[in-house]
Write a protein that holds these residues in place. Structure first.
Motif, mmCIF file in Angstrom:
data_model
loop_
_atom_site.group_PDB
_atom_site.id
_atom_site.type_symbol
_atom_site.label_atom_id
_atom_site.label_comp_id
_atom_site.label_asym_id
_atom_site.label_seq_id
_atom_site.Cartn_x
_atom_site.Cartn_y
_atom_site.Cartn_z
ATOM 1 N N TRP A 198 0.096 -11.948 9.789
ATOM 2 C CA TRP A 198 -0.009 -12.276 8.373
ATOM 3 C C TRP A 198 1.206 -13.070 7.902
ATOM 4 O O TRP A 198 1.072 -14.051 7.176
ATOM 5 C CB TRP A 198 -0.178 -11.035 7.508
ATOM 6 C CG TRP A 198 0.067 -11.359 6.069
ATOM 7 C CD1 TRP A 198 1.142 -11.013 5.312
ATOM 8 C CD2 TRP A 198 -0.763 -12.165 5.224
ATOM 9 N NE1 TRP A 198 1.029 -11.534 4.048
ATOM 10 C CE2 TRP A 198 -0.133 -12.250 3.975
ATOM 11 C CE3 TRP A 198 -1.973 -12.816 5.410
ATOM 12 C CZ2 TRP A 198 -0.668 -12.960 2.919
ATOM 13 C CZ3 TRP A 198 -2.514 -13.529 4.342
ATOM 14 C CH2 TRP A 198 -1.864 -13.589 3.119
ATOM 15 N N CYS A 254 -1.180 -10.065 -2.992
ATOM 16 C CA CYS A 254 -2.626 -9.902 -2.783
ATOM 17 C C CYS A 254 -2.908 -9.184 -1.460
ATOM 18 O O CYS A 254 -3.765 -8.291 -1.404
ATOM 19 C CB CYS A 254 -3.331 -11.251 -2.812
ATOM 20 S SG CYS A 254 -3.355 -12.006 -4.447
ATOM 21 N N PHE A 255 -2.186 -9.547 -0.421
ATOM 22 C CA PHE A 255 -2.384 -8.908 0.879
ATOM 23 C C PHE A 255 -1.967 -7.440 0.829
ATOM 24 O O PHE A 255 -2.640 -6.575 1.400
ATOM 25 C CB PHE A 255 -1.604 -9.651 1.971
ATOM 26 C CG PHE A 255 -1.872 -9.163 3.356
ATOM 27 C CD1 PHE A 255 -3.127 -9.307 3.930
ATOM 28 C CD2 PHE A 255 -0.875 -8.565 4.105
ATOM 29 C CE1 PHE A 255 -3.392 -8.865 5.218
ATOM 30 C CE2 PHE A 255 -1.118 -8.118 5.395
ATOM 31 C CZ PHE A 255 -2.381 -8.262 5.955
ATOM 32 N N LEU A 287 -2.044 -5.494 -1.834
ATOM 33 C CA LEU A 287 -3.090 -4.787 -2.570
ATOM 34 C C LEU A 287 -4.333 -4.592 -1.706
ATOM 35 O O LEU A 287 -4.976 -3.534 -1.750
ATOM 36 C CB LEU A 287 -3.439 -5.530 -3.863
ATOM 37 C CG LEU A 287 -2.324 -5.579 -4.900
ATOM 38 C CD1 LEU A 287 -2.711 -6.489 -6.061
ATOM 39 C CD2 LEU A 287 -1.944 -4.194 -5.389
ATOM 40 N N TYR A 288 -4.666 -5.583 -0.906
ATOM 41 C CA TYR A 288 -5.790 -5.472 0.024
ATOM 42 C C TYR A 288 -5.544 -4.337 1.020
ATOM 43 O O TYR A 288 -6.432 -3.511 1.271
ATOM 44 C CB TYR A 288 -5.998 -6.800 0.757
ATOM 45 C CG TYR A 288 -6.844 -6.687 1.992
ATOM 46 C CD1 TYR A 288 -8.232 -6.568 1.891
ATOM 47 C CD2 TYR A 288 -6.264 -6.685 3.251
ATOM 48 C CE1 TYR A 288 -9.019 -6.444 3.025
ATOM 49 C CE2 TYR A 288 -7.040 -6.570 4.390
ATOM 50 C CZ TYR A 288 -8.411 -6.444 4.280
ATOM 51 O OH TYR A 288 -9.186 -6.326 5.405
ATOM 52 N N LEU A 289 -4.349 -4.268 1.577
ATOM 53 C CA LEU A 289 -4.035 -3.207 2.539
ATOM 54 C C LEU A 289 -4.071 -1.832 1.884
ATOM 55 O O LEU A 289 -4.542 -0.869 2.491
ATOM 56 C CB LEU A 289 -2.666 -3.445 3.174
ATOM 57 C CG LEU A 289 -2.558 -4.631 4.124
ATOM 58 C CD1 LEU A 289 -1.122 -4.790 4.612
ATOM 59 C CD2 LEU A 289 -3.508 -4.468 5.303
ATOM 60 N N GLU A 290 -3.562 -1.750 0.657
ATOM 61 C CA GLU A 290 -3.587 -0.479 -0.068
ATOM 62 C C GLU A 290 -5.017 -0.023 -0.328
ATOM 63 O O GLU A 290 -5.354 1.149 -0.132
ATOM 64 C CB GLU A 290 -2.823 -0.609 -1.395
ATOM 65 C CG GLU A 290 -1.331 -0.708 -1.232
ATOM 66 C CD GLU A 290 -0.717 0.586 -0.739
ATOM 67 O OE1 GLU A 290 -1.001 1.643 -1.330
ATOM 68 O OE2 GLU A 290 0.049 0.532 0.235
ATOM 69 N N ARG A 291 -5.852 -0.944 -0.750
ATOM 70 C CA ARG A 291 -7.255 -0.621 -1.015
ATOM 71 C C ARG A 291 -7.961 -0.212 0.281
ATOM 72 O O ARG A 291 -8.746 0.737 0.303
ATOM 73 C CB ARG A 291 -7.956 -1.819 -1.646
ATOM 74 C CG ARG A 291 -9.359 -1.480 -2.130
ATOM 75 C CD ARG A 291 -9.968 -2.613 -2.922
ATOM 76 N NE ARG A 291 -9.195 -2.842 -4.138
ATOM 77 C CZ ARG A 291 -8.940 -4.044 -4.652
ATOM 78 N NH1 ARG A 291 -9.396 -5.117 -4.072
ATOM 79 N NH2 ARG A 291 -8.242 -4.157 -5.751
ATOM 80 N N LYS A 292 -7.668 -0.923 1.345
ATOM 81 C CA LYS A 292 -8.270 -0.620 2.645
ATOM 82 C C LYS A 292 -7.844 0.773 3.120
ATOM 83 O O LYS A 292 -8.672 1.553 3.593
ATOM 84 C CB LYS A 292 -7.840 -1.687 3.661
ATOM 85 C CG LYS A 292 -8.473 -1.544 5.010
ATOM 86 C CD LYS A 292 -8.008 -2.679 5.915
ATOM 87 C CE LYS A 292 -8.466 -2.476 7.330
ATOM 88 N NZ LYS A 292 -7.966 -3.520 8.222
ATOM 89 N N ASN A 352 -9.622 3.466 1.057
ATOM 90 C CA ASN A 352 -11.018 3.630 1.461
ATOM 91 C C ASN A 352 -11.145 4.377 2.791
ATOM 92 O O ASN A 352 -12.122 5.078 3.010
ATOM 93 C CB ASN A 352 -11.719 2.273 1.560
ATOM 94 C CG ASN A 352 -11.953 1.676 0.198
ATOM 95 O OD1 ASN A 352 -11.948 2.364 -0.811
ATOM 96 N ND2 ASN A 352 -12.135 0.369 0.163
#
Length: 146
Positions: free
Chosen positions: A84, A132-133, A135-140, A143
């Motif tokens: 990344w 953004c990345f 936040l994406y990792l946190e959301r992932k 989940n």
């Protein structure tokens, strides 16, 4: 050739307007001192010093935003997200910094200040990409726990 006995910083030619890059006047006393300390380290050529200062005016915010970006890069490298880090570095350089510098250079009233803004702008884009990345990792991760 180098002139002796004359300080080129104090006798800058009327080639640069500090607000827009057009010929209107020499810098004020305070700006002359800044020029002398920064760009004057490398040369005594007044035109080079004026243009170096113009570029540094646009580039200066890079010093602040780079600190933020490097902290994020360190975080992602430490969390094994090195691909990344490479991708965002390439994106901000190839898709933001280089095109912006080129676009600024071909404008009718191109100035080194505007060209210099390409660096902090691309770094700011890198920060947005990293947020953004993150936040994406946190959301992932959230989940996966559910």
């Amino acid at each position: 050739m180098r002139e002796t006995g004359r300080n080129p910083i104090l006798h800058l030619p009327k080639i640069f307007d500090w607000r827009g890059g057009r010929a209107e006047g020499a810098p004020s006393g305070r700006k002359r001192r800044i020029l002398k300390k920064r760009a004057g380290i490398f040369t005594t050529d007044a035109a080079v010093i004026v243009n170096a200062f113009a570029y540094l005016r646009g580039f200066a915010p890079e010093a602040i935003v780079t600190a933020v970006l490097f902290s994020m890069v360190g975080y992602f490298n430490g969390n094994n997200k090195t691909v990344w880090v490479m991708v965002q570095g390439l994106v901000q350089t190839l898709l933001v910094r280089l095109p912006m510098a080129y676009i600024m250079s071909i404008q009718p009233n191109a100035s080194l200040t505007m060209i210099g803004l390409a660096a902090p702008t691309s770094t700011a884009v890198g920060i947005v990409l990293n947020v953004c990345f993150f936040l994406y990792l946190e959301r992932k991760e959230k989940n996966l726990k559910v």
